[in-house]
Design a protein around this motif. Structure first.
Motif, PDB file in Angstrom:
ATOM      1  N   UNK A 105      -6.605  11.963  -4.113  1.00 42.23           N
ATOM      2  CA  UNK A 105      -7.773  11.877  -5.292  1.00 42.23           C
ATOM      3  C   UNK A 105      -7.067  11.756  -6.472  1.00 42.23           C
ATOM      4  N   UNK A 106      -5.901  11.349  -6.846  1.00 37.31           N
ATOM      5  CA  UNK A 106      -5.239  10.945  -7.988  1.00 37.31           C
ATOM      6  C   UNK A 106      -5.463   9.615  -8.459  1.00 37.31           C
ATOM      7  N   UNK A 111      -1.156   4.899  -5.101  1.00 43.03           N
ATOM      8  CA  UNK A 111      -1.841   4.522  -3.772  1.00 43.03           C
ATOM      9  C   UNK A 111      -3.240   5.117  -3.691  1.00 43.03           C
ATOM     10  N   UNK A 112      -3.993   5.135  -4.781  1.00 42.16           N
ATOM     11  CA  UNK A 112      -5.487   5.349  -4.894  1.00 42.16           C
ATOM     12  C   UNK A 112      -6.507   4.454  -4.112  1.00 42.16           C
ATOM     13  N   UNK A 113      -6.143   3.135  -4.434  1.00 43.52           N
ATOM     14  CA  UNK A 113      -7.139   2.122  -3.534  1.00 43.52           C
ATOM     15  C   UNK A 113      -6.891   1.974  -2.014  1.00 43.52           C
ATOM     16  N   UNK A 114      -5.442   2.084  -1.868  1.00 50.42           N
ATOM     17  CA  UNK A 114      -5.011   2.173  -0.627  1.00 50.42           C
ATOM     18  C   UNK A 114      -5.566   3.199   0.242  1.00 50.42           C
ATOM     19  N   UNK A 117     -10.361   4.700   2.167  1.00 48.28           N
ATOM     20  CA  UNK A 117     -11.135   4.985   3.559  1.00 48.28           C
ATOM     21  C   UNK A 117     -11.053   6.591   3.814  1.00 48.28           C
ATOM     22  N   UNK A 118      -9.680   6.777   3.648  1.00 49.47           N
ATOM     23  CA  UNK A 118      -9.576   8.339   4.007  1.00 49.47           C
ATOM     24  C   UNK A 118     -10.298   9.235   2.799  1.00 49.47           C
ATOM     25  N   UNK A 119     -10.219   8.787   1.635  1.00 53.05           N
ATOM     26  CA  UNK A 119     -10.837   9.348   0.566  1.00 53.05           C
ATOM     27  C   UNK A 119     -12.468   9.669   0.894  1.00 53.05           C
ATOM     28  N   UNK A 150      -6.160   9.482  10.911  1.00 50.39           N
ATOM     29  CA  UNK A 150      -6.355   8.142  11.533  1.00 50.39           C
ATOM     30  C   UNK A 150      -6.509   6.954  10.295  1.00 50.39           C
ATOM     31  N   UNK A 151      -7.455   7.317   9.368  1.00 50.65           N
ATOM     32  CA  UNK A 151      -7.955   6.638   8.075  1.00 50.65           C
ATOM     33  C   UNK A 151      -6.754   6.447   6.986  1.00 50.65           C
ATOM     34  N   UNK A 152      -5.579   7.379   7.179  1.00 52.90           N
ATOM     35  CA  UNK A 152      -4.697   7.491   5.987  1.00 52.90           C
ATOM     36  C   UNK A 152      -3.478   6.799   6.439  1.00 52.90           C
ATOM     37  N   UNK A 153      -2.751   6.348   5.424  1.00 50.62           N
ATOM     38  CA  UNK A 153      -1.564   5.566   5.581  1.00 50.62           C
ATOM     39  C   UNK A 153      -0.431   6.615   5.669  1.00 50.62           C
ATOM     40  N   UNK A 154      -0.085   6.945   6.992  1.00 53.85           N
ATOM     41  CA  UNK A 154       1.090   7.858   7.188  1.00 53.85           C
ATOM     42  C   UNK A 154       2.332   7.747   6.573  1.00 53.85           C
ATOM     43  N   UNK A 155       2.602   6.318   6.243  1.00 52.79           N
ATOM     44  CA  UNK A 155       3.875   6.239   5.661  1.00 52.79           C
ATOM     45  C   UNK A 155       3.849   6.635   4.277  1.00 52.79           C
ATOM     46  N   UNK A 156       2.670   7.009   3.485  1.00 49.05           N
ATOM     47  CA  UNK A 156       3.002   7.294   2.117  1.00 49.05           C
ATOM     48  C   UNK A 156       3.433   8.682   2.165  1.00 49.05           C
ATOM     49  N   UNK A 157       3.238   9.605   2.786  1.00 52.75           N
ATOM     50  CA  UNK A 157       3.032  11.091   2.659  1.00 52.75           C
ATOM     51  C   UNK A 157       4.506  11.484   3.374  1.00 52.75           C
TER      52      UNK A 157
END
Length: 312
Positions: A105-106, A111-114, A117-119, A150-157
């Protein structure tokens, strides 16, 4: 005329092929769903494979422990498809979720635009930058939480608490009890101690422990219960399976190294008076409180009932 018949023949063949492919696809899907329903879905509604990803992403522990290779000892001792698994948060879970929410949510984040879908999916479930997804919600809603994963980019976290410290802890120096700010937070969380200030970041409007306040903890009924079940499990409980036996033996050695035994139980007073030792002991146990899950909680309650009858 011959050309027309030829075209008609080709047309019919195409129809037959399309219908055949459709039927095969439907049959294949049906067989997959039938197989998934009968042999791969846990009581949570997730398949075994989905459960593994769910656990991995949200940094949960489970009893019995399942991962991408369910060991033979687990398969011998447990029917995880029929009975499911007990899922519970790890230390990394409780630090991961605030970071996950914050990054999602930042609006100023890279990574906001990326993560749009998850947001958007989180917003469908009522979450936003003033109301974050909680650990309890993730536990109570595994199917929806899996969908968000599944909608998140796991590599970010990140998979360690360093990011939590970086974002949310203003001062991580040693406090008066000898533990750093973050160590104090984890010490209190692990032993279910009470604090006037929430341990973890909740939202931008709520105060939480960030190292700028005086930290004081007190014992709770949950602390008493947790220490009680810990003593019961490691010195009174008789393991039902080899997996339980091996797990209990491994952790028992850690507690015994601190002088505890069947003749010398852990006490809540020791926990509150010896924060450094208590923190180190539970840290060595990797915060994997498998012994405080429903099956063992029930066994502990039955044990207490038996003790009450004996005393009468």
């Amino acid at each position: 005329m011959l050309m027309k018949n030829s075209n008609r023949y080709i047309y019919y063949r195409i129809i037959i092929i399309v219908v055949s492919i459709t039927l095969v696809s439907i049959l294949g899907t049906y067989k997959y769903l039938e197989k998934r329903t009968e042999s791969d879905v846990l009581p949570s509604g997730l398949s075994l494979k989905e459960s593994m990803y769910y656990l991995q992403f949200y940094k949960f522990f489970s009893h019995p422990y399942i991962n991408r290779r369910v060991s033979e000892i687990i398969e011998e001792d447990y029917n995880v498809i029929r009975d499911g698994v007990d899922i519970y948060p790890s230390m990394i879970t409780v630090t991961f979720l605030p970071v996950f929410n914050y990054v999602i949510f930042d609006e100023e984040g890279m990574y906001y635009e990326r993560l749009e879908k998850a947001r958007n999916k989180l917003k469908e479930y009522g979450f936003n930058n003033e109301k974050y997804m909680t650990v309890q919600w993730v536990l109570d809603n595994p199917i929806e939480a899996y969908e968000i994963f599944w909608l998140s980019d796991v590599d970010i976290f990140p998979s360690d608490p360093a990011k939590y410290i970086e974002i949310f802890i203003q001062n991580n120096e040693e406090q008066k009890n000898g533990l750093t700010t973050f160590e104090n937070i984890i010490y209190a969380w692990a032993y279910k101690l009470e604090s006037d200030i929430p341990l973890f970041y909740i939202d931008s409007k709520t105060e939480y422990i960030d190292g700028t306040q005086e930290i004081e903890f007190s014992l709770t009924e949950e602390t008493e219960r947790f220490i009680g079940i810990t003593n019961f499990m490691f010195w009174e409980y008789e393991a039902d399976t080899e997996h339980e036996f091996l797990s209990l033996r491994s952790y028992r050695k850690i507690f015994e190294a601190y002088g505890f035994s069947k003749q010398n139980y852990i006490t809540t007073q020791w926990v509150i008076e010896n924060p450094i030792k208590a923190y180190k002991m539970i840290d060595q146990a990797n915060y994997d409180f498998f012994w405080d899950t429903p099956k063992f909680q029930k066994a502990y309650e039955e044990y207490l009932e038996e003790l009450a009858i004996i005393k009468e």
